[in-house]
Structure formats: structure tokens, C-alpha cells
Design an enzyme around this catalytic site. Sequence first.
Site, PDB file in Angstrom:
ATOM      1  N   VAL A 153      93.814  57.089 -23.578  1.00 24.21           N
ATOM      2  CA  VAL A 153      93.821  55.995 -22.606  1.00 24.21           C
ATOM      3  C   VAL A 153      92.880  56.302 -21.446  1.00 24.21           C
ATOM      4  O   VAL A 153      92.037  55.479 -21.071  1.00 24.21           O
ATOM      5  CB  VAL A 153      95.258  55.751 -22.075  1.00 24.21           C
ATOM      6  CG1 VAL A 153      95.258  54.672 -21.017  1.00 24.21           C
ATOM      7  CG2 VAL A 153      96.182  55.369 -23.220  1.00 24.21           C
ATOM      8  N   LYS A 183     104.754  45.460 -20.956  1.00 19.47           N
ATOM      9  CA  LYS A 183     104.202  46.460 -21.882  1.00 19.47           C
ATOM     10  C   LYS A 183     105.235  46.842 -22.957  1.00 19.47           C
ATOM     11  O   LYS A 183     104.955  46.837 -24.154  1.00 19.47           O
ATOM     12  CB  LYS A 183     103.767  47.691 -21.077  1.00 19.47           C
ATOM     13  CG  LYS A 183     103.506  48.942 -21.883  1.00 19.47           C
ATOM     14  CD  LYS A 183     102.241  48.835 -22.702  1.00 19.47           C
ATOM     15  CE  LYS A 183     102.143  50.016 -23.646  1.00 19.47           C
ATOM     16  NZ  LYS A 183     100.849  50.320 -24.104  1.00 19.47           N
ATOM     17  N   ASN A 211     105.042  45.910 -27.065  1.00 24.11           N
ATOM     18  CA  ASN A 211     105.048  46.905 -28.138  1.00 24.11           C
ATOM     19  C   ASN A 211     106.296  46.783 -29.012  1.00 24.11           C
ATOM     20  O   ASN A 211     106.223  46.910 -30.230  1.00 24.11           O
ATOM     21  CB  ASN A 211     104.939  48.325 -27.558  1.00 24.11           C
ATOM     22  CG  ASN A 211     103.487  48.716 -27.343  1.00 24.11           C
ATOM     23  OD1 ASN A 211     102.586  47.924 -27.606  1.00 24.11           O
ATOM     24  ND2 ASN A 211     103.245  49.928 -26.884  1.00 24.11           N
ATOM     25  N   LYS A 231      97.086  56.029 -38.787  1.00 19.21           N
ATOM     26  CA  LYS A 231      96.443  54.787 -39.237  1.00 19.21           C
ATOM     27  C   LYS A 231      94.951  55.094 -39.396  1.00 19.21           C
ATOM     28  O   LYS A 231      94.498  56.171 -38.965  1.00 19.21           O
ATOM     29  CB  LYS A 231      96.697  53.656 -38.242  1.00 19.21           C
ATOM     30  CG  LYS A 231      96.014  53.868 -36.904  1.00 19.21           C
ATOM     31  CD  LYS A 231      96.112  52.633 -36.046  1.00 19.21           C
ATOM     32  CE  LYS A 231      95.159  52.730 -34.885  1.00 19.21           C
ATOM     33  NZ  LYS A 231      95.138  51.559 -34.044  1.00 19.21           N
ATOM     34  N   ASP A 274      91.299  66.102 -15.207  1.00 21.05           N
ATOM     35  CA  ASP A 274      92.350  66.604 -16.099  1.00 21.05           C
ATOM     36  C   ASP A 274      92.707  68.004 -15.639  1.00 21.05           C
ATOM     37  O   ASP A 274      91.838  68.740 -15.153  1.00 21.05           O
ATOM     38  CB  ASP A 274      91.855  66.614 -17.551  1.00 21.05           C
ATOM     39  CG  ASP A 274      93.020  66.583 -18.528  1.00 21.05           C
ATOM     40  OD1 ASP A 274      93.176  65.578 -19.236  1.00 21.05           O
ATOM     41  OD2 ASP A 274      93.791  67.575 -18.571  1.00 21.05           O
ATOM     42  N   GLY A 289     104.499  48.309 -45.315  1.00 21.82           N
ATOM     43  CA  GLY A 289     104.001  49.634 -45.691  1.00 21.82           C
ATOM     44  C   GLY A 289     104.969  50.721 -45.294  1.00 21.82           C
ATOM     45  O   GLY A 289     106.191  50.534 -45.339  1.00 21.82           O
ATOM     46  N   LYS A 299     107.558  55.871 -29.703  1.00 22.36           N
ATOM     47  CA  LYS A 299     108.007  56.355 -28.391  1.00 22.36           C
ATOM     48  C   LYS A 299     108.494  55.190 -27.513  1.00 22.36           C
ATOM     49  O   LYS A 299     109.541  55.281 -26.877  1.00 22.36           O
ATOM     50  CB  LYS A 299     106.810  57.061 -27.753  1.00 22.36           C
ATOM     51  CG  LYS A 299     106.917  57.451 -26.332  1.00 22.36           C
ATOM     52  CD  LYS A 299     105.721  58.290 -25.929  1.00 22.36           C
ATOM     53  CE  LYS A 299     104.466  57.515 -25.627  1.00 22.36           C
ATOM     54  NZ  LYS A 299     104.469  56.720 -24.416  1.00 22.36           N
ATOM     55  N   CYS A 330     102.388  55.367 -29.538  1.00 23.69           N
ATOM     56  CA  CYS A 330     103.006  54.331 -28.698  1.00 23.69           C
ATOM     57  C   CYS A 330     104.263  53.715 -29.275  1.00 23.69           C
ATOM     58  O   CYS A 330     105.334  53.832 -28.683  1.00 23.69           O
ATOM     59  CB  CYS A 330     101.987  53.232 -28.418  1.00 23.69           C
ATOM     60  SG  CYS A 330     100.685  53.775 -27.329  1.00 23.69           S
TER      61      CYS A 330
HETATM   62  C1  UDX Z   1      99.550  50.186 -30.311  1.00 23.38           C
HETATM   63  C2  UDX Z   1      99.398  48.761 -29.753  1.00 23.38           C
HETATM   64  O1  UDX Z   1      98.793  47.927 -30.738  1.00 23.38           O
HETATM   65  C3  UDX Z   1      98.617  48.766 -28.472  1.00 23.38           C
HETATM   66  O2  UDX Z   1      98.599  47.457 -27.934  1.00 23.38           O
HETATM   67  C4  UDX Z   1      99.278  49.722 -27.491  1.00 23.38           C
HETATM   68  O3  UDX Z   1      98.578  49.777 -26.310  1.00 23.38           O
HETATM   69  C5  UDX Z   1      99.391  51.125 -28.100  1.00 23.38           C
HETATM   70  O4  UDX Z   1     100.105  51.023 -29.327  1.00 23.38           O
HETATM   71  P1  UDX Z   1      98.113  51.880 -31.753  1.00 23.38           P
HETATM   72  O5  UDX Z   1      99.285  52.795 -31.668  1.00 23.38           O
HETATM   73  O6  UDX Z   1      96.753  52.418 -31.522  1.00 23.38           O
HETATM   74  O7  UDX Z   1      98.283  50.662 -30.722  1.00 23.38           O
HETATM   75  O8  UDX Z   1      98.120  51.282 -33.212  1.00 23.38           O
HETATM   76  P2  UDX Z   1      98.315  49.884 -33.956  1.00 23.38           P
HETATM   77  O9  UDX Z   1      97.039  49.484 -34.558  1.00 23.38           O
HETATM   78  O10 UDX Z   1      98.987  48.886 -33.112  1.00 23.38           O
HETATM   79  O11 UDX Z   1      99.291  50.358 -35.134  1.00 23.38           O
HETATM   80  C6  UDX Z   1     100.521  51.006 -34.869  1.00 23.38           C
HETATM   81  C7  UDX Z   1     101.203  51.413 -36.137  1.00 23.38           C
HETATM   82  O12 UDX Z   1     101.726  50.283 -36.826  1.00 23.38           O
HETATM   83  C8  UDX Z   1     100.315  52.132 -37.147  1.00 23.38           C
HETATM   84  O13 UDX Z   1     101.037  53.212 -37.702  1.00 23.38           O
HETATM   85  C9  UDX Z   1     100.042  51.094 -38.199  1.00 23.38           C
HETATM   86  O14 UDX Z   1      99.796  51.660 -39.467  1.00 23.38           O
HETATM   87  C10 UDX Z   1     101.334  50.302 -38.179  1.00 23.38           C
HETATM   88  N1  UDX Z   1     101.183  48.904 -38.648  1.00 23.38           N
HETATM   89  C11 UDX Z   1     100.433  48.037 -37.923  1.00 23.38           C
HETATM   90  C12 UDX Z   1     101.855  48.468 -39.782  1.00 23.38           C
HETATM   91  O15 UDX Z   1     102.562  49.256 -40.436  1.00 23.38           O
HETATM   92  N2  UDX Z   1     101.733  47.164 -40.164  1.00 23.38           N
HETATM   93  C13 UDX Z   1     100.992  46.266 -39.460  1.00 23.38           C
HETATM   94  O16 UDX Z   1     100.942  45.092 -39.870  1.00 23.38           O
HETATM   95  C14 UDX Z   1     100.304  46.709 -38.314  1.00 23.38           C
END
Ligand code: UDX
Length: 439
Positions: free
Chosen positions: A12, A205, A209, A322, A31, A254, A264, A261
Site C-alpha cells: 500500500v 472499507k 471488503n 492470486k 520505513d 474456486g 484479515k 486483506c
Molecule cells: C482486495 C480488494 O479487492 C481491495 O479492494 C482491497 O483494498 C484489498 O483486498 P486483493 O487482496 O489484492 O484486494 O485481491 P482481490 O483481487 O480482491 O482477490 C482477493 C482474493 O479473492 C483472492 O484470493 C482471489 O483469488 C479471490 N477471489 C476473487 C475469488 O476467489 N473469486 C473471485 O471472484 C474474486
Amino acid sequence: MKNIAVAGTGYVGLSTGTCFADMGNKVTCIDINEEKIDMLRQGKVPIFEPGLSEMIVRNVKAGRLHFTTSYVEALADAEYIFICVGTPSGVDGEADLQYVRMAAQSVAQNMTKPIIVVNKSTVPVGTGDWVADIIKRSQPQPMAFDVVSCPEFTREGSALTDFMNPDRVVLGSKNPEAAEKVAQLHLALRTRIIITDLRTAEMIKYASNAFLATKISFINEIAAICEKLGADVQEVAVGMGYDKRIGPAFLNAGLGYGGSCFPKDVKALEHMALVHGSHPSLLRAVIDINRDARRWALLTLRELLGGRLTDRRIGVLGLAFKPNTDDLRESPALDICRMLQNEGALVTGYDPVAMAGAARMNSDLHLAEDPYDLAEGADALVVCTEWNEFKQLDLARIKNSMLQPVVVDGRNLYEPDKMHELGFQYRAVGRGAKYTNGH
Ligand code: UDX
């Protein structure tokens, strides 16, 4: 041009700082980790985020982006400081705020003029007030400051594009003028800016999420039902997604959500609700279903391999939580590796960028050079991360090199018909009986 300090150089902090520098501001990233700052000064980026390295180098060269371990240096001319430090999960799922506290104390002790403290770390509702209290109590002499909450909504792997093209910017503060000043930093992004109070911004926020995590757990629950009833969750999701009230995003069934994020934040929101006497039963179900989604891989493998996994050679395709990131935090793949190892399986992994990290976290994990090496002599492959480069593999070659042609596709990456045509024993998530019996 504004003068901005950014505390914390994780995903971030680095993307926020670099994007603000790229928009023409002077940014100093701080940092407490000297090694990290040394690396960054040499132009080396400690994380994998597409485009970030190039953007850092460009802005350092232009003299707009600096790195330091010194709050004195960073705060010398700063009008804003963005707090972007980590908030890991504590023992009960609550957010651990020790780094936020340290950052707030450092700001208080080193500020030399009024400043706006912008909190971007995901923090429990009420933390903005708590940060203001800490700063007030830690200042050697009283000096004006404001606290603004500005939650981040960027995804890893597309952090820069998300930052530059947000759906909205949310700002919360007791002092609307301070929120306006932070809004000015975002005007060039030409997006909706929502100004509200501190606690509401912090809740937006968490609620965002938690809602996205709920969508994922919802479709995973539907997937489990589809499997039993012979329907195809992929097509169900498409059919649902055309309804504008539902929308197509975050309906990929899946192995569930991982990363730094969602797991947590959903736990932290559940914890916040509990300690304030609320009953977060939906959030609990979301967490439960997400746990089950990982177990699905283990149960399916057991079923396809005749019940026992002892000494079975299992290849795990994809280790990061991911695609397009090397982040392994709460990665379903790592959990699945551990579950398989606990049953005596010999687990080998392959990932385009996350292998070194995975090996550090799991010393029993073997590593393959590429997907073909992974398939060689394997009893089964499990797809855990849907990297693009896995989509076009030579599947006939993969099948020929495996001991048994078993593929458990945890990310619905392949077409069941094609896999069956090629002779695989193939199982995907929520793709009903007509696809799953191997014929
Ligand atoms: C997420 C939020 O999208 C973002 O807005 C926030 O600020 C931080 O958390 P991120 O953790 O980078 O972002 O990943 P994201 O692309 O949202 O995917 C999160 C998880 O959900 C991944 O493990 C992904 O594989 C899973 N996922 C996502 C699914 O299993 N199915 C989906 O349809 C979408």
C-alpha cells in the site's frame, strides 16, 4: 505540487507514494526497516507489483520520490503524512495496531509544523480517534494536526491502475477542511470523492471488503450445491452477472479468498461486532465457507486417488494467493500444501514468481522448474492459482508425463469437455455431475 510523507513501504505504502510522486508531488517514503530502504534507494523493489519498479525508478530520477528511515527528514516539509503500515491479525482476529501506534508516535515526536495525518492502513472503526489521541499525548509541545481516514481499495497485481482509476475515493474526518485538502490531492484522478466522518469512512472499507468476500463465499456455496445437483456454477455466475443489481465481478467459484486483506478484514469486522455485542452470523458463515473451499481440494483428491494420500506425488500449480503477485499471505495453495503433507503426500509446487517465498514458509515443499517438470511422475495436479501462463499449457504433454492423469482444478481454469477428451480424470469447482464423472 504538494509535499507528502508516506509511512510504511509495503504494497500500500509503495504504490500510494509512487503514484502520488508520478502525479507531480514530492514524496518521501519512510520505513523502520533499514534493509528495505537501502534496497529501494538502489532501485530494487522488495515486492512484485507489475509496473511498480519502473514507476519508482522514473520518479526517483525525476527527484520526486525519496526513501528514508528518518521521520525528521520525511516530516521536515511535509504537509501530509499517509500512514500505510501493516495491521496484521492478532490472536482473536482483531487487528494488531502496534505499527500504527508507532507511526503515530513518531509523527507526534518529529512534526515541526501543522500536518494532516491520513490513515490508509485498514484499521478498526474508531482508530482515527485513537490515533489523534496518541499524537496529542506524544507531542513534546501542542501543535495543530488533523486526522483523515482514506481507505485504500487497490488490488495487488493491479495496484497502480487501481490507484490511478479508482471507482471512488472515500475520505473521513472530524474536520471537513482537512478532508477537502486531502480531496485536492485526488482531483487529478477525476473520480467521485465521498467525504464523511472518520468512523463511517473506516466502516466503508470493512463493509466493502466483507461484501466482496461474501460474494465469493456465496458463489462457493452455490458451487457446492451445483456439484450435487449437476449444474454448472460458471454458467450460473454468467447468468446471474448480467443482472445489473448483481454484477459479474467476484463471482468466480474456486478455492476461496486469500491475501493480506479479505481474510484479515472479515475476521476483524467479526471481532469488532462481537466485542460490541452484535451477532455477525453472516460474516461467520463467510469465513466458514472460505475454509471449506480449501478443504474441497483435499477431499476431491482423496476421492480421486482412492482414499489415501500417503506417498502420493502431488503437484501444486500456482502458490501465490492470486495471479500477478508473489504474495503468499493466507494463500489457499499454502494451506492445501500443508493439508496434503499432513496426510503423507509428497508435494511439489510451481509458481512463476512466488516459489522462493513458498520454500521459506514450507521447508518440506519441493519445487519444480516449470509446469511440465511438475507433472513428471505426479499422481495428481491441483490448480491453485489461475496464472495466465497456465491457460495455454500443452495438456497432452502434461498428461503423458503424469503417473495418473488426475487434475483437480481449484480455479476452473480448464474446460471440462476438453480435459475429458484428453483423457484426464478431471474435477473442477461446482461444475456438476455431467462434467465430473470423468466421461
Ligand atoms: C482486495 C480488494 O479487492 C481491495 O479492494 C482491497 O483494498 C484489498 O483486498 P486483493 O487482496 O489484492 O484486494 O485481491 P482481490 O483481487 O480482491 O482477490 C482477493 C482474493 O479473492 C483472492 O484470493 C482471489 O483469488 C479471490 N477471489 C476473487 C475469488 O476467489 N473469486 C473471485 O471472484 C474474486
